[in-house]
Design an enzyme around this catalytic site. Structure first.
Site, short mmCIF file in Angstrom:
data_model
loop_
_atom_site.label_atom_id
_atom_site.label_comp_id
_atom_site.label_asym_id
_atom_site.label_seq_id
_atom_site.Cartn_x
_atom_site.Cartn_y
_atom_site.Cartn_z
CD GLN A 138 -5.42 -1.52 8.86
OE1 GLN A 138 -5.49 -0.39 9.30
NE2 GLN A 138 -5.48 -1.77 7.57
CG ASP B 244 -1.82 1.17 1.34
OD1 ASP B 244 -1.85 1.99 0.41
OD2 ASP B 244 -2.54 1.25 2.35
#
Length: 345
Positions: free
Chosen positions: A126, A57
């Protein structure tokens, strides 16, 4: 250091041992709820990826990935993940999952350029999730339906904690409210995006802001998004750009908007082309991930990330994310926090 907020009269509602137990309870309960609500199966995930494949990412495109050479690969560079936004899509495609089913995993990242404060750490944890969808579901109505399911999981977890710790009173409203970033900009043109988030979160208690990354009517963007996972350029049926958004709640301890999740419908080959041009990086089309997507080799998906430490921090009414996770903090921050009743792990 000036960004650290010290709530007046703050005192943790539980001691360190009780906090550790409660963290496990929150994580175990919530991930079970999420898996059931979205038909997600748990998978293992990488901590690092080979550089140059286009799988990591890029966040806002300026954050540096933590890199290291791999001896047995002739010192080829690898990098710690920022998130698994693109890796998940490849995984779902390789598993050949049917529409309506997906995966979730624990994502652990290091973000060396993060500005440290109450809610930002070098260490990011997460639940990353990704689900296969039909072409007919690449729309705003399906995005909202999914957000409502995730919000219901948050509500269930909040009650689960309250049922065991009656000092932690529920604060989440019955329903999440949907607003568009473009609408907020038009309503509060003299406010910054963060100020608009605070206004919306305080008014509604829980809000999903749609259209993160695409240009607003005044030419600005609400917040940055990489061009190769969320679809933030497509016009949806309500006339706004964006099939993605951020889920925010009002944090009663910090008295501010508090982001728990970022998610969206992922780019199609068409929107990927447009977004790469918009961001001025068409050369990414030559990377492995982007080639597969443009050639139609990857499933249509939607996905997102839900902060684990963030969720625990909110539900356990903590003032600093360092009360939930172990990380590195400037020594002055540790001292200042201790003086204000905030004890970092």
């Amino acid at each position: 250091m000036s960004k650290v907020q010290f709530p007046k009269g703050y005192k943790s509602l539980m001691g360190s041992k009780e906090t550790e137990h409660a963290i496990v309870m929150v994580k175990d309960f919530f991930q079970g709820q999420l898996s059931s609500a979205l038909n997600l199966t748990r998978v293992t995930a990488p901590l690092f990826l080979e550089s140059g494949r286009g799988l990591n990412d890029d966040l806002n495109g300026v954050e540096r990935a933590v890199r290291f050479p791999v001896k047995d690969l002739n010192d080829a560079p690898a990098e710690i993940v920022h998130s698994l936004a693109k890796w998940k899509r490849v995984k779902v495609s390789e598993m050949n999952l049917a529409p309506g089913f997906g995966i979730y995993t624990d994502m652990n990242a290091i973000r060396a350029d993060e500005e440290l404060d109450n809610i930002h750490s070098l260490y990011v944890d997460q639940w990353d999730w990704c689900a296969c969808i039909d072409e007919k579901n690449r729309n705003i109505a399906f995005l909202k339906e999914t957000v409502k399911k995730i919000y219901a999981c948050l509500k269930h977890t909040e009650f689960y904690i309250y049922d065991r710790y009656d000092s932690i009173k529920p604060v989440l409203p019955e329903n999440v409210t949907f607003v568009y970033a473009d609408e907020l900009q038009k309503k509060y043109p003299d406010k910054t995006p963060k100020e608009r988030e605070n206004i919306a979160a305080k008014e509604f208690g829980a809000v999903f802001i749609i259209g993160i990354g695409g240009k607003l009517s005044d030419g600005s963007i609400h917040d940055g998004r990489a061009p190769d996972y969320d679809d933030w350029i497509s016009l949806n049926e309500e006339g706004f750009r964006g099939l993605n958004g951020d889920l925010l709640v009002w944090n009663p301890v910090l008295e501010s908007a508090f982001e728990l999740s970022s998610m969206g419908i992922r780019v199609s080959p068409e929107s990927l082309n447009l977004q790469l041009e918009e961001r001025g990086c068409p050369e990414r089309k030559n990377l492995e991930f982007h080639k597969k997507l443009l050639n139609g080799e990857l499933s249509l998906t939607m996905g997102g990330g839900i902060g684990q430490s963030r969720l625990c921090m909110f539900l356990l009414r903590k003032a600093h994310i360092g009360e939930i996770q172990v990380s590195i903090w400037p020594e002055k921050m540790r001292r200042d926090c201790m003086e204000h009743g905030i004890f970092l792990l």
